[in-house]
Design a protein around this motif. Structure first.
Motif, PDB file in Angstrom:
ATOM      1  N   MET A 270       0.837  -1.174   0.000  1.00 44.79           N
ATOM      2  CA  MET A 270       0.000   0.000   0.000  1.00 44.79           C
ATOM      3  C   MET A 270       0.885   1.242   0.000  1.00 44.79           C
ATOM      4  O   MET A 270       1.048   1.895   0.994  1.00 44.79           O
ATOM      5  N   GLU A 271       1.479   1.541  -1.121  1.00 48.47           N
ATOM      6  CA  GLU A 271       2.315   2.724  -1.218  1.00 48.47           C
ATOM      7  C   GLU A 271       1.545   3.917  -1.768  1.00 48.47           C
ATOM      8  O   GLU A 271       1.943   5.048  -1.572  1.00 48.47           O
ATOM      9  N   THR A 272       0.426   3.656  -2.461  1.00 47.27           N
ATOM     10  CA  THR A 272      -0.420   4.731  -2.976  1.00 47.27           C
ATOM     11  C   THR A 272      -1.839   4.516  -2.470  1.00 47.27           C
ATOM     12  O   THR A 272      -2.373   3.414  -2.529  1.00 47.27           O
ATOM     13  N   ILE A 273      -2.415   5.582  -1.977  1.00 45.97           N
ATOM     14  CA  ILE A 273      -3.775   5.561  -1.444  1.00 45.97           C
ATOM     15  C   ILE A 273      -4.608   6.534  -2.264  1.00 45.97           C
ATOM     16  O   ILE A 273      -4.159   7.639  -2.576  1.00 45.97           O
ATOM     17  N   ARG A 274      -5.815   6.124  -2.590  1.00 47.20           N
ATOM     18  CA  ARG A 274      -6.710   7.008  -3.328  1.00 47.20           C
ATOM     19  C   ARG A 274      -8.082   6.960  -2.661  1.00 47.20           C
ATOM     20  O   ARG A 274      -8.604   5.878  -2.384  1.00 47.20           O
ATOM     21  N   GLY A 275      -8.654   8.133  -2.406  1.00 42.11           N
ATOM     22  CA  GLY A 275      -9.956   8.148  -1.764  1.00 42.11           C
ATOM     23  C   GLY A 275     -10.593   9.520  -1.715  1.00 42.11           C
ATOM     24  O   GLY A 275      -9.985  10.529  -2.045  1.00 42.11           O
ATOM     25  N   ARG A 276     -11.835   9.511  -1.255  1.00 43.67           N
ATOM     26  CA  ARG A 276     -12.662  10.723  -1.131  1.00 43.67           C
ATOM     27  C   ARG A 276     -12.446  11.332   0.254  1.00 43.67           C
ATOM     28  O   ARG A 276     -12.297  10.627   1.248  1.00 43.67           O
ATOM     29  N   VAL A 277     -12.486  12.644   0.334  1.00 44.46           N
ATOM     30  CA  VAL A 277     -12.162  13.384   1.550  1.00 44.46           C
ATOM     31  C   VAL A 277     -13.379  13.664   2.428  1.00 44.46           C
ATOM     32  O   VAL A 277     -14.427  14.078   1.936  1.00 44.46           O
ATOM     33  N   TRP A 278     -13.165  13.467   3.728  1.00 40.91           N
ATOM     34  CA  TRP A 278     -14.048  13.980   4.774  1.00 40.91           C
ATOM     35  C   TRP A 278     -13.230  15.037   5.492  1.00 40.91           C
ATOM     36  O   TRP A 278     -12.173  14.744   6.038  1.00 40.91           O
ATOM     37  N   LYS A 279     -13.686  16.269   5.485  1.00 40.72           N
ATOM     38  CA  LYS A 279     -12.905  17.410   5.966  1.00 40.72           C
ATOM     39  C   LYS A 279     -13.366  17.862   7.344  1.00 40.72           C
ATOM     40  O   LYS A 279     -14.559  18.021   7.592  1.00 40.72           O
ATOM     41  N   PHE A 280     -12.392  18.094   8.224  1.00 43.23           N
ATOM     42  CA  PHE A 280     -12.629  18.584   9.580  1.00 43.23           C
ATOM     43  C   PHE A 280     -11.718  19.779   9.841  1.00 43.23           C
ATOM     44  O   PHE A 280     -10.716  19.963   9.159  1.00 43.23           O
ATOM     45  N   GLY A 281     -12.022  20.547  10.851  1.00 38.92           N
ATOM     46  CA  GLY A 281     -11.232  21.724  11.190  1.00 38.92           C
ATOM     47  C   GLY A 281     -10.149  21.430  12.207  1.00 38.92           C
ATOM     48  O   GLY A 281      -9.671  20.301  12.335  1.00 38.92           O
ATOM     49  N   ASP A 282      -9.803  22.453  12.969  1.00 40.27           N
ATOM     50  CA  ASP A 282      -8.771  22.348  13.993  1.00 40.27           C
ATOM     51  C   ASP A 282      -9.313  21.688  15.264  1.00 40.27           C
ATOM     52  O   ASP A 282     -10.522  21.703  15.524  1.00 40.27           O
ATOM     53  N   ASP A 283      -8.397  21.153  16.046  1.00 38.98           N
ATOM     54  CA  ASP A 283      -8.666  20.650  17.394  1.00 38.98           C
ATOM     55  C   ASP A 283      -9.737  19.560  17.454  1.00 38.98           C
ATOM     56  O   ASP A 283     -10.547  19.528  18.391  1.00 38.98           O
ATOM     57  N   VAL A 284      -9.760  18.675  16.481  1.00 33.45           N
ATOM     58  CA  VAL A 284     -10.672  17.526  16.536  1.00 33.45           C
ATOM     59  C   VAL A 284     -10.095  16.576  17.584  1.00 33.45           C
ATOM     60  O   VAL A 284      -8.990  16.057  17.419  1.00 33.45           O
ATOM     61  N   ASN A 285     -10.834  16.379  18.675  1.00 35.53           N
ATOM     62  CA  ASN A 285     -10.280  15.601  19.778  1.00 35.53           C
ATOM     63  C   ASN A 285     -10.798  14.164  19.802  1.00 35.53           C
ATOM     64  O   ASN A 285     -11.760  13.821  19.121  1.00 35.53           O
ATOM     65  N   THR A 286     -10.148  13.357  20.603  1.00 36.11           N
ATOM     66  CA  THR A 286     -10.462  11.932  20.653  1.00 36.11           C
ATOM     67  C   THR A 286     -11.876  11.658  21.157  1.00 36.11           C
ATOM     68  O   THR A 286     -12.453  10.630  20.819  1.00 36.11           O
ATOM     69  N   ASP A 287     -12.441  12.588  21.927  1.00 33.81           N
ATOM     70  CA  ASP A 287     -13.801  12.393  22.435  1.00 33.81           C
ATOM     71  C   ASP A 287     -14.860  12.489  21.332  1.00 33.81           C
ATOM     72  O   ASP A 287     -15.898  11.851  21.427  1.00 33.81           O
ATOM     73  N   VAL A 288     -14.610  13.289  20.306  1.00 33.67           N
ATOM     74  CA  VAL A 288     -15.571  13.362  19.203  1.00 33.67           C
ATOM     75  C   VAL A 288     -15.260  12.325  18.119  1.00 33.67           C
ATOM     76  O   VAL A 288     -16.135  11.969  17.344  1.00 33.67           O
ATOM     77  N   ILE A 289     -14.009  11.848  18.092  1.00 35.06           N
ATOM     78  CA  ILE A 289     -13.653  10.789  17.143  1.00 35.06           C
ATOM     79  C   ILE A 289     -14.247   9.465  17.618  1.00 35.06           C
ATOM     80  O   ILE A 289     -14.885   8.752  16.841  1.00 35.06           O
ATOM     81  N   ALA A 290     -14.019   9.138  18.880  1.00 35.15           N
ATOM     82  CA  ALA A 290     -14.505   7.884  19.473  1.00 35.15           C
ATOM     83  C   ALA A 290     -15.157   8.225  20.815  1.00 35.15           C
ATOM     84  O   ALA A 290     -14.487   8.218  21.850  1.00 35.15           O
ATOM     85  N   PRO A 291     -16.447   8.548  20.816  1.00 32.97           N
ATOM     86  CA  PRO A 291     -17.125   8.949  22.046  1.00 32.97           C
ATOM     87  C   PRO A 291     -16.969   7.931  23.175  1.00 32.97           C
ATOM     88  O   PRO A 291     -17.050   6.720  22.961  1.00 32.97           O
ATOM     89  N   GLY A 292     -16.726   8.458  24.375  1.00 36.30           N
ATOM     90  CA  GLY A 292     -16.436   7.634  25.541  1.00 36.30           C
ATOM     91  C   GLY A 292     -17.461   6.563  25.860  1.00 36.30           C
ATOM     92  O   GLY A 292     -17.111   5.495  26.356  1.00 36.30           O
TER      93      GLY A 292
END
Length: 164
Positions: free
Chosen positions: A1-23
């Motif tokens: 897997m040296e090249t990756i191709r995909g569609r983007v999901w865009k987020f801003g600054d300070d995305v923290n682990t609590d919103v990525i994987a809720p406790g």
């Protein structure tokens, strides 16, 4: 897997682990946790993310607690890479340990939701196929590229033990 191709999901600054994987989902196995990835930002997003998609964030992506479940949820959701201006160090290392490619790119703010990217992991180049632009990310050292290639630290160590 040296090249990756995909569609983007865009987020801003300070995305923290609590919103990525809720406790409240921390006790779930990784594949179940993945069904709730980014639910803290958009409850419908877990159903929209498709295998091969790429997450793009701003500065300080993955800040917050040191839980490994955040990069695990992203990986098990099928996301092929995460690109950000810079990462919280613990998130960055946890992602590498799990074999999830993470690239720091100061120009990630130019990338938009829905763009299609092609990432060359060896050289650290990111081609925005939608906009016809190329960005330079920090190139990962060869030993880190090897960890990602084999799926993370545990598979790497298992392979080393097997080779002895």
């Amino acid at each position: 897997m040296e090249t990756i191709r995909g569609r983007v999901w865009k987020f801003g600054d300070d995305v923290n682990t609590d919103v990525i994987a809720p406790g409240k989902y921390l006790k779930l196995p990784n594949d179940e946790m993945a069904k709730h990835v980014f639910e803290g930002i958009d409850p419908e997003l877990p159903e929209k993310i498709k295998p091969g998609d790429i997450v793009v964030g701003g500065a300080n992506f993955g800040s917050g607690s040191s839980r490994e479940s955040a990069p695990a949820a992203i990986k098990y959701a099928g996301v092929s890479a995460v690109v950000a201006v810079f990462f919280a160090r613990i998130f960055f290392r946890n992602a590498i340990n799990l074999g999830l490619p993470v690239l720091e790119c100061p120009e990630s703010d130019k990338i938009q939701q829905g763009d299609e990217l092609e990432i060359d992991l060896v050289n650290g180049t990111i081609r925005n196929l939608t906009r016809g632009e190329v960005y330079q990310a920090s190139r990962l050292p060869e030993h880190i590229q090897e960890l990602i290639k084999v799926g993370g630290l545990v598979p790497h160590l298992e392979q080393e033990l097997e080779d002895r």
